[in-house]
Design a protein around this motif. Structure first.
Motif, PDB file in Angstrom:
ATOM      1  N   ARG A  56      14.328 -19.817   5.081  1.00 37.21           N
ATOM      2  CA  ARG A  56      14.967 -19.931   6.398  1.00 37.21           C
ATOM      3  C   ARG A  56      14.268 -19.044   7.428  1.00 37.21           C
ATOM      4  O   ARG A  56      14.124 -19.417   8.592  1.00 37.21           O
ATOM      5  CB  ARG A  56      16.451 -19.586   6.306  1.00 37.21           C
ATOM      6  N   MET A  57      13.829 -17.859   6.998  1.00 41.21           N
ATOM      7  CA  MET A  57      13.121 -16.964   7.908  1.00 41.21           C
ATOM      8  C   MET A  57      11.783 -17.574   8.335  1.00 41.21           C
ATOM      9  O   MET A  57      11.396 -17.479   9.506  1.00 41.21           O
ATOM     10  CB  MET A  57      12.923 -15.593   7.252  1.00 41.21           C
ATOM     11  N   ALA A  58      11.090 -18.209   7.428  1.00 42.38           N
ATOM     12  CA  ALA A  58       9.811 -18.853   7.754  1.00 42.38           C
ATOM     13  C   ALA A  58      10.023 -20.006   8.737  1.00 42.38           C
ATOM     14  O   ALA A  58       9.243 -20.180   9.678  1.00 42.38           O
ATOM     15  CB  ALA A  58       9.109 -19.340   6.486  1.00 42.38           C
ATOM     16  N   VAL A  59      11.085 -20.782   8.536  1.00 41.87           N
ATOM     17  CA  VAL A  59      11.409 -21.879   9.458  1.00 41.87           C
ATOM     18  C   VAL A  59      11.728 -21.313  10.832  1.00 41.87           C
ATOM     19  O   VAL A  59      11.271 -21.826  11.868  1.00 41.87           O
ATOM     20  CB  VAL A  59      12.578 -22.734   8.910  1.00 41.87           C
ATOM     21  N   LYS A  60      12.498 -20.231  10.863  1.00 43.91           N
ATOM     22  CA  LYS A  60      12.852 -19.594  12.138  1.00 43.91           C
ATOM     23  C   LYS A  60      11.590 -19.069  12.827  1.00 43.91           C
ATOM     24  O   LYS A  60      11.445 -19.185  14.052  1.00 43.91           O
ATOM     25  CB  LYS A  60      13.860 -18.473  11.901  1.00 43.91           C
ATOM     26  N   ALA A  61      10.654 -18.524  12.067  1.00 43.97           N
ATOM     27  CA  ALA A  61       9.393 -18.042  12.634  1.00 43.97           C
ATOM     28  C   ALA A  61       8.619 -19.200  13.259  1.00 43.97           C
ATOM     29  O   ALA A  61       8.040 -19.057  14.352  1.00 43.97           O
ATOM     30  CB  ALA A  61       8.558 -17.335  11.574  1.00 43.97           C
ATOM     31  N   ASP A  62       8.614 -20.357  12.600  1.00 39.06           N
ATOM     32  CA  ASP A  62       7.963 -21.543  13.164  1.00 39.06           C
ATOM     33  C   ASP A  62       8.650 -21.974  14.459  1.00 39.06           C
ATOM     34  O   ASP A  62       7.981 -22.343  15.434  1.00 39.06           O
ATOM     35  CB  ASP A  62       7.966 -22.702  12.166  1.00 39.06           C
ATOM     36  N   ASP A  63       9.983 -21.922  14.475  1.00 41.33           N
ATOM     37  CA  ASP A  63      10.733 -22.252  15.692  1.00 41.33           C
ATOM     38  C   ASP A  63      10.365 -21.295  16.830  1.00 41.33           C
ATOM     39  O   ASP A  63      10.207 -21.712  17.979  1.00 41.33           O
ATOM     40  CB  ASP A  63      12.241 -22.187  15.447  1.00 41.33           C
ATOM     41  N   LEU A  64      10.233 -20.031  16.503  1.00 43.18           N
ATOM     42  CA  LEU A  64       9.855 -19.041  17.514  1.00 43.18           C
ATOM     43  C   LEU A  64       8.446 -19.296  18.040  1.00 43.18           C
ATOM     44  O   LEU A  64       8.187 -19.137  19.237  1.00 43.18           O
ATOM     45  CB  LEU A  64       9.974 -17.620  16.960  1.00 43.18           C
ATOM     46  N   ASP A  65       7.534 -19.698  17.148  1.00 37.94           N
ATOM     47  CA  ASP A  65       6.178 -20.040  17.595  1.00 37.94           C
ATOM     48  C   ASP A  65       6.221 -21.155  18.632  1.00 37.94           C
ATOM     49  O   ASP A  65       5.527 -21.098  19.652  1.00 37.94           O
ATOM     50  CB  ASP A  65       5.299 -20.462  16.417  1.00 37.94           C
ATOM     51  N   GLU A  66       7.038 -22.172  18.392  1.00 41.40           N
ATOM     52  CA  GLU A  66       7.159 -23.277  19.340  1.00 41.40           C
ATOM     53  C   GLU A  66       7.790 -22.794  20.643  1.00 41.40           C
ATOM     54  O   GLU A  66       7.350 -23.173  21.732  1.00 41.40           O
ATOM     55  CB  GLU A  66       7.975 -24.429  18.748  1.00 41.40           C
ATOM     56  N   GLN A  67       8.803 -21.961  20.542  1.00 38.58           N
ATOM     57  CA  GLN A  67       9.436 -21.412  21.743  1.00 38.58           C
ATOM     58  C   GLN A  67       8.420 -20.587  22.552  1.00 38.58           C
ATOM     59  O   GLN A  67       8.372 -20.681  23.777  1.00 38.58           O
ATOM     60  CB  GLN A  67      10.636 -20.548  21.360  1.00 38.58           C
ATOM     61  N   ILE A  68       7.602 -19.816  21.877  1.00 38.77           N
ATOM     62  CA  ILE A  68       6.574 -19.018  22.551  1.00 38.77           C
ATOM     63  C   ILE A  68       5.578 -19.928  23.263  1.00 38.77           C
ATOM     64  O   ILE A  68       5.189 -19.670  24.408  1.00 38.77           O
ATOM     65  CB  ILE A  68       5.870 -18.074  21.549  1.00 38.77           C
ATOM     66  N   ARG A  69       5.184 -21.021  22.619  1.00 40.06           N
ATOM     67  CA  ARG A  69       4.263 -21.970  23.258  1.00 40.06           C
ATOM     68  C   ARG A  69       4.884 -22.566  24.527  1.00 40.06           C
ATOM     69  O   ARG A  69       4.223 -22.665  25.567  1.00 40.06           O
ATOM     70  CB  ARG A  69       3.847 -23.073  22.286  1.00 40.06           C
ATOM     71  N   ARG A  70       6.167 -22.942  24.442  1.00 37.08           N
ATOM     72  CA  ARG A  70       6.846 -23.508  25.623  1.00 37.08           C
ATOM     73  C   ARG A  70       6.950 -22.468  26.737  1.00 37.08           C
ATOM     74  O   ARG A  70       6.693 -22.772  27.908  1.00 37.08           O
ATOM     75  CB  ARG A  70       8.243 -24.016  25.255  1.00 37.08           C
ATOM     76  N   LEU A  71       7.324 -21.256  26.383  1.00 38.73           N
ATOM     77  CA  LEU A  71       7.456 -20.206  27.393  1.00 38.73           C
ATOM     78  C   LEU A  71       6.105 -19.840  28.003  1.00 38.73           C
ATOM     79  O   LEU A  71       6.020 -19.537  29.195  1.00 38.73           O
ATOM     80  CB  LEU A  71       8.133 -18.971  26.792  1.00 38.73           C
ATOM     81  N   THR A  72       5.064 -19.889  27.206  1.00 35.93           N
ATOM     82  CA  THR A  72       3.716 -19.617  27.723  1.00 35.93           C
ATOM     83  C   THR A  72       3.326 -20.689  28.733  1.00 35.93           C
ATOM     84  O   THR A  72       2.772 -20.376  29.806  1.00 35.93           O
ATOM     85  CB  THR A  72       2.700 -19.544  26.570  1.00 35.93           C
TER      86      THR A  72
END
Length: 141
Positions: A83-99
């Motif tokens: 679940r932590m790895a999935v959440k990390a992937d979600d955060l990567d996508e959020q970071i890309r959108r925010l960038t």
């Protein structure tokens, strides 16, 4: 009161949280008071580090339940690690959108296209659309 302990008001001030948020986090088991100063809760200074983790996780979209599971995680908890790895992937996508949003806002701050939101460069930055050939000098009109 032990001089090393911090009064709830000081913890609230230093963490940027309200005393009611501290009491809520305590009720949920995320932090623990280490003593009392009269009727007021007192916390060990290490609680500030825990509160920083909680604040960071909350701002990243973690639920209280997710944070609660995370702070008691053991290396043997394979399901939680997934679940932590999935959440990390979600955060990567959020970071890309925010960038992309950050880049588009920086462009909009200097763009003279009217209206700014119709500027192809702005749209490209927001939507991550491939760049066409742009003539020297700036925005495509």
């Amino acid at each position: 009161m032990d001089d090393a302990l911090l009064d709830i008001a000081e913890v609230a001030q230093r963490s940027g949280l309200t005393p009611s948020a501290l009491r809520f986090y305590e009720k949920k088991g995320l932090v623990a008071a280490s003593g009392r100063n009269g009727l007021r809760r007192a916390y060990h200074p290490d609680a500030l580090e825990r509160l920083e983790l909680i604040t960071c996780a909350r701002s990243a979209g973690f639920s209280i339940a997710e944070i609660s599971r995370f702070i008691v995680a053991q290396p043997s908890d394979a399901d939680l690690r997934v679940r932590m790895a999935v959440k990390a992937d979600d955060l990567d996508e959020q970071i890309r959108r925010l960038t992309r949003l950050r880049d588009s806002l920086r462009h909009a701050a200097v763009c003279d296209y009217e209206p700014i939101v119709d500027c192809p460069d702005f749209k490209r930055a927001v939507g991550n659309v491939p760049e066409p050939a742009i003539p020297p000098g700036g925005c495509v009109r």
